[in-house]
Design a protein around this motif. Structure first.
Motif, PDB file in Angstrom:
ATOM      1  N   LEU A 132      30.305  24.845  19.541  1.00 27.37           N
ATOM      2  CA  LEU A 132      31.161  23.998  19.071  1.00 27.37           C
ATOM      3  C   LEU A 132      31.638  23.552  20.261  1.00 27.37           C
ATOM      4  N   GLY A 133      31.295  21.910  20.151  1.00 29.41           N
ATOM      5  CA  GLY A 133      31.632  21.420  21.390  1.00 29.41           C
ATOM      6  C   GLY A 133      30.496  20.498  22.118  1.00 29.41           C
TER       7      GLY A 133
ATOM      8  N   GLN B 189      39.081  28.962  15.059  1.00 29.60           N
ATOM      9  CA  GLN B 189      38.019  28.044  15.829  1.00 29.60           C
ATOM     10  C   GLN B 189      37.220  27.380  15.309  1.00 29.60           C
ATOM     11  N   LEU B 190      36.959  27.811  14.054  1.00 31.66           N
ATOM     12  CA  LEU B 190      35.856  27.008  13.016  1.00 31.66           C
ATOM     13  C   LEU B 190      36.841  25.949  12.609  1.00 31.66           C
TER      14      LEU B 190
ATOM     15  N   THR C  89      30.146  30.124  16.929  1.00 30.01           N
ATOM     16  CA  THR C  89      31.005  29.062  17.333  1.00 30.01           C
ATOM     17  C   THR C  89      31.032  28.735  19.361  1.00 30.01           C
TER      18      THR C  89
ATOM     19  N   HIS D  26      40.142  24.615  12.982  1.00 22.71           N
ATOM     20  CA  HIS D  26      41.017  24.314  13.956  1.00 22.71           C
ATOM     21  C   HIS D  26      40.208  22.539  14.119  1.00 22.71           C
ATOM     22  N   ALA D  27      38.508  23.214  13.695  1.00 30.69           N
ATOM     23  CA  ALA D  27      37.391  21.913  14.898  1.00 30.69           C
ATOM     24  C   ALA D  27      37.964  21.525  13.429  1.00 30.69           C
TER      25      ALA D  27
END
Length: 312
Positions: A191-192, A222-223, A188, A225-226
């Motif tokens: 991410l980004g 978070q994963l 996580t 929503h992404a």
């Protein structure tokens, strides 16, 4: 037939020297030729030497010509140096037949390596906590490790917990899906960044340790929503261990986290019970390889076929 195993420390310093020594001794007792990196037991703050020291160790592991490069332990340290890792050298070493194996913090290297080179590494044991376990190394873990070293491992299987039987019954066969994932917290955190694998239609496996269920849920969200979770063919949850529930939870726990996730992602099968994580009994998983996933009732089968193109 003896195999050459190279042990190095890319992350945290080895504090439990006794476990490390037991691990080395166990690997030797299994008949392997064990080479310990010159900086494997170095310590600087919480790390196994400063960043340059650990980068050099990774370079030596890649140049070792070993059959397997094993981490001494996980912890923290690889995320700091992702922009300096010798990706080409690691990928070339893998091409020549060195299997890179690890878990936990090693997830960062595995993700970045997959993004940069497409090379397959292995989610598997560390020297100290696994081969050097005080109770002795786990039989299943050792058998899986052997299968990898001698080119015999073509898949794994496990049984879903009884409460998840319906998920197994509803699972349609999955074919040719890239297997990826690892430690939820480490993954996580990527991410980004350019080191997060943009895997579509994959099988995402996840595990963690010392993370309370609400933190696990927050990271999974978070994963989600992404858009990462909805793009997978399946999400496979390994072992989540080492946390303590509090009175404040009032019944909130991992089973509820999983149930909620299933209701939010009705099209993505979410399987549990994978024998992988910070636990003695762990299978070895080819990170980045294409897998087939099938169910027979509660029995789940994950197959990757013959991965060894190299004879030593």
């Amino acid at each position: 037939m003896s195999k050459h195993i190279y042990i190095y420390s890319p992350s945290s310093a080895v504090r439990d020297k006794a476990a490390f020594k037991r691990g080395v001794k166990r690997l030797k007792a299994l008949g392997h030729e064990v080479e310990v990196d010159e900086s494997a037991l170095k310590s600087q703050q919480r790390f196994a030497g400063d960043d340059a020291t650990r980068l050099a160790a990774i370079g030596r592991a890649a140049a070792s010509g070993a059959d397997a490069a094993l981490i001494s332990r996980g912890g923290y340290g690889l995320t700091r140096i992702l922009d300096a890792l010798p990706y080409k050298a690691i990928a070339k070493a893998i091409e020549r037949g060195t299997e890179f194996i690890g878990l936990s913090d090693f997830t960062a290297l595995q993700c970045a390596l997959l993004v940069k080179t497409g090379a397959v590494s292995w989610a598997g044991p560390a020297v100290g906590e696994d081969f050097g376990a005080e109770a002795g190394a786990d039989d299943i873990m050792e058998a899986c490790f052997d299968d990898l070293l001698y080119g015999q491992g073509e898949g794994t299987g496990w049984r879903l917990p009884a409460r998840d039987a319906a998920v197994g019954e509803g699972l349609r066969g999955i074919h040719g899906a890239p297997l990826w994932g690892g430690n939820l917290c480490v993954l996580t955190a990527l991410l980004g960044t350019p080191y997060f694998p943009a895997v579509d239609k994959g099988v995402l496996f996840l595990e963690d340790v010392n993370e309370h269920p609400y933190r696990v849920e927050r990271m999974l969200d978070q994963l989600r929503h992404a858009g990462v979770l909805a793009r997978q063919k399946a999400v496979v949850l390994g072992q989540f261990t080492g946390y303590k529930k509090s009175a404040h939870d009032r019944g909130f726990g991992l089973p509820g986290v999983v149930e909620r996730l299933r209701s939010l992602l009705p099209k993505v099968p979410i399987l549990t019970g994978l024998p992988f994580g910070h636990v003695p009994t762990k299978v070895l998983l080819p990170f980045g390889a294409k897998v087939e996933l099938a169910a027979d009732g509660r029995d789940i089968f994950m197959v990757w076929g013959h991965r060894h193109a190299h004879a030593h």
